[in-house]
Design an enzyme around this catalytic site. Structure first.
Site, PDB file in Angstrom:
ATOM      1  N   LEU A   7       0.816  -1.215   0.000  1.00  0.00           N
ATOM      2  CA  LEU A   7       0.000   0.000   0.000  1.00  0.00           C
ATOM      3  C   LEU A   7       0.854   1.271   0.000  1.00  0.00           C
ATOM      4  O   LEU A   7       1.924   1.313   0.594  1.00  0.00           O
ATOM      5  CB  LEU A   7      -0.920  -0.005   1.226  1.00  0.00           C
TER       6      LEU A   7
ATOM      7  N   ILE B 289      -3.381  10.020  -6.632  1.00  0.00           N
ATOM      8  CA  ILE B 289      -2.436  10.663  -5.703  1.00  0.00           C
ATOM      9  C   ILE B 289      -1.048  10.597  -6.354  1.00  0.00           C
ATOM     10  O   ILE B 289      -0.647   9.548  -6.870  1.00  0.00           O
ATOM     11  CB  ILE B 289      -2.418   9.951  -4.329  1.00  0.00           C
TER      12      ILE B 289
ATOM     13  N   HIS C 152      -3.617   4.253  -1.870  1.00  0.00           N
ATOM     14  CA  HIS C 152      -4.510   3.349  -1.125  1.00  0.00           C
ATOM     15  C   HIS C 152      -4.961   4.014   0.175  1.00  0.00           C
ATOM     16  O   HIS C 152      -6.109   3.901   0.581  1.00  0.00           O
ATOM     17  CB  HIS C 152      -3.789   2.045  -0.772  1.00  0.00           C
TER      18      HIS C 152
END
Ligand code: PAF
Length: 281
Positions: free
Chosen positions: A33, A176, A37
């Site tokens: 992650l 992101i 996430h």
């Protein structure tokens, strides 16, 4: 936060929460992650009473020569990220728990899965649709959260949920990026420092395309030309595809008249990276 590896454990826990009138958010992942996430988990936690994260490197969505074996894994770090972002439960099944030995059912879609990543990864989306359907059956959540970096996957899952009457709301969340613009991806770990620098060409070329659209260029072959020219100047980059498609149908368009998805996949060395933006009319 509990980590369960059995289907029955997760199902019972989620059912118990539902019986108690609690809302459940679900973030399906393949682990390793990153902040992308984490943003999904935080959003799920802000909108639901309970949050489940699944961590499962799904073999059926990898092609024969892809990176299944070397796909990065780090459950310890993932658990810390999940707990910090507000998850209540991690579902971390073994392959045998997810797929019975004689499994012979899969979920296939036509149309949306054919272009973009589907061209060079022809079995990928069947693997994604199958595992996501299974996960939705195991985790009967109210809402599920997916990143817009995998824009085609998001469109496919939304359509699958509509077509199959799956009772879950699909929420797309923004890409992101690192400070220098590289989209966060578990596969960025494969990049050497020189490749990491070269990988910036994905976002840079998309930015050039966005500026051109804003300046009035609406012909998609001109726009694709701008992107391709820029990527081809980067010696470590090899284009898989550069496409401009209708954002809903994912069909190629010649002129920008409706909302479009500008998407690309590029190999940097051996690592295949994807990136995109949606241009709203
Ligand atoms: O986007 C991913 O990480 C995977 O494709 C998903 C949705 C978890 C299915 O394995």
């Amino acid at each position: 936060m509990n980590i369960y590896n059995k289907v029955s454990q997760v199902r019972n826990q989620v059912k118990e929460w539902k019986r108690a009138g609690l809302s459940v958010g679900f973030v399906p992942t393949m682990g390793y992650l990153h902040e992308g996430h984490e943003s999904l988990i935080r959003k799920a936690a802000s909108e639901n009473d309970k949050v489940v994260v699944s961590i499962f490197v799904n073999p059926t969505q990898f092609g024969p020569n892809e990176d299944l074996e070397k796909y990065p894994r780090d459950l310890k770090k993932d658990s810390l990220i999940c707990a910090g972002a507000g998850a209540d439960l991690i579902f971390h099944p073994e392959i045998e728990e997810m797929y019975v030995k004689d499994a012979c059912t899969s979920v296939n879609m036509n149309g949306l899965t054919d272009g973009l990543c589907g061209k060079s990864r022809p079995t990928h989306f069947s693997g994604v649709c199958t595992v996501v359907t299974k996960l939705f059956n195991i985790v009967p959540a109210d809402k599920a959260y997916f990143g817009e970096k995998d824009a085609q996957q998001l469109a496919i899952i939304k359509k699958m949920v509509e077509d199959l009457n799956i009772d879950i709301q699909i929420i797309g969340c923004p890409i992101i990026r690192e400070e220098d613009g590289l989209a966060k991806s578990s596969r960025n770990i494969y990049l050497s420092p020189v490749e990491r620098e070269a990988a910036l060409v994905l976002n840079k070329s998309l930015k050039v395309a966005r500026k051109a659209i804003e300046a009035g260029v609406k012909n998609t072959s001109d726009l694709k030309g701008l992107i391709v020219d820029m990527i081809e100047k980067e010696p470590l980059a090899k284009i898989d595809y550069v496409e401009i498609v209708d954002s809903r149908s994912l069909k190629e368009v010649d002129f920008i008249e409706e909302n479009v998805l500008v998407a690309l996949a590029v190999y940097i060395g051996k690592t295949r990276l994807i990136d995109n933006f949606t241009y709203f009319i």
